[in-house]
Design an enzyme around this catalytic site. Structure first.
Site, short mmCIF file in Angstrom:
data_model
loop_
_atom_site.label_atom_id
_atom_site.label_comp_id
_atom_site.label_asym_id
_atom_site.label_seq_id
_atom_site.Cartn_x
_atom_site.Cartn_y
_atom_site.Cartn_z
N HIS A 1 0.77 -1.22 -0.13
CA HIS A 1 0.02 0.02 -0.08
C HIS A 1 0.87 1.30 0.03
CE1 HIS A 1 -3.08 2.86 2.15
NE2 HIS A 1 -3.42 2.55 1.04
N GLU B 1 0.20 -0.80 -4.49
CA GLU B 1 -0.95 0.13 -4.67
C GLU B 1 -0.62 1.44 -4.54
OE1 GLU B 1 -4.30 2.68 -3.43
OE2 GLU B 1 -2.34 2.33 -2.47
N ASP C 1 -2.12 5.94 -5.83
CA ASP C 1 -3.02 6.88 -6.26
C ASP C 1 -2.43 7.72 -7.33
OD1 ASP C 1 -4.72 6.05 -3.75
OD2 ASP C 1 -2.85 6.60 -2.96
N HIS D 1 -1.59 10.67 -3.03
CA HIS D 1 -2.82 10.33 -2.55
C HIS D 1 -3.94 11.39 -2.61
CE1 HIS D 1 -5.84 9.30 0.48
NE2 HIS D 1 -5.84 8.25 0.09
#
Length: 276
Positions: free
Chosen positions: A16, A43, A45, A58
């Protein structure tokens, strides 16, 4: 119980925002650290600057993790590039991550409106669509991003559900029967198909009791309809082990080190090259 035929030999492991115990999330250093632990998938963004540069970042604004301030969408790359995340690494351009870390694959959460057009164009330009999974909490952004990728590439990419799709799958798992088939037909115009649902294990409505979302019933229902279940964000080893025994297909974690160690003890690490 979960269908054993569906369970993967090696669960999907997703780091993450990379691996950043000191807080430098979504930086090149964090993604390199995950890669060095053996991760294939991370992962992250995406937000896009005022001049169209897609960033691995993010938040809508710089305020939480940098010394700067202001909306990413209102600032140029030149105004952002000197900022440091948690006083450490810089904010990377997604293009740089894709070129400098060729062994990594990216689970991309589309956070803003500008990325709906900027991200597909970038992936097409770099020939990187085979290295991504696309998702967004906003079903509208997810749907339009995926459709633009299909227009450019002539093919689909792996995708996990938006918030609306996740809720629909949960409701249908409680109803059972042909509910999912009927619901999918009813909402086909608004909810793009998905092969994966990425979901928290529990949810606590405001002022209400905690609700367990990831149950054997839910996992079995998803699997019967060809949908993988990834659970986020799981950081304790005992909970990771419990979820794997339940039959989840993947875990998203801030503690990439703990998940890698657990999978190694289970004989499931390092991962073989495959989609999560």
């Amino acid at each position: 119980m979960t269908s054993r035929a569906h369970r993967r030999d090696i669960p999907a492991a997703l780091a993450h925002r990379g691996f950043c115990p000191e807080g430098a999330e979504n930086t090149v250093e964090a993604f390199r650290a995950a890669r060095d632990l053996g991760y294939e998938w991370v992962e992250t963004d995406v937000n896009t600057t005022a001049d169209g540069v897609v960033l691995s970042f993010h938040d809508e604004t710089l305020d939480r993790v940098t010394a700067g301030s202001g909306k990413v969408s209102a600032l140029s790359w030149e105004q952002i590039r000197a900022e440091r995340v948690a006083g450490a690494g810089g904010i990377p351009r997604l293009a740089d991550l894709l070129t400098e870390l060729p062994g990594l694959k990216f689970n991309l959460d589309v956070k803003d409106e500008a990325s709906v057009t900027a991200l597909p164009a970038l992936l097409h330009e770099l020939g990187a669509v085979e290295r991504v999974r696309v998702t967004s909490f906003s079903e509208s952004r997810r749907r339009r991003t995926l459709r633009r990728i299909r227009e450019l590439e002539g093919r689909s990419v792996p995708t996990s559900s938006g918030k609306e799709g996740m809720r629909l799958l949960l409701v249908c798992s409680w109803l059972g029967g042909p509910s999912w088939r009927l619901a999918r037909r009813a909402v086909a115009r608004w909810i793009e198909p998905f092969d994966t649902v990425q979901i928290p294990r529990c949810y606590r409505p405001r002022g209400g009791p905690e609700v367990r979302l990831v149950t054997p019933r839910f996992i079995d229902f998803a699997h019967r309809h060809g949908i993988d279940v990834h659970v986020w964000t799981v950081n304790e080893t005992d909970e990771m082990a419990e979820l794997l025994e339940l039959g989840v297909d993947g875990i998203v974690t801030d503690r990439a080190d703990r998940l890698a160690s657990l999978l190694a003890r289970r004989g499931q690490w390092p991962p073989r090259s495959r989609e999560p």
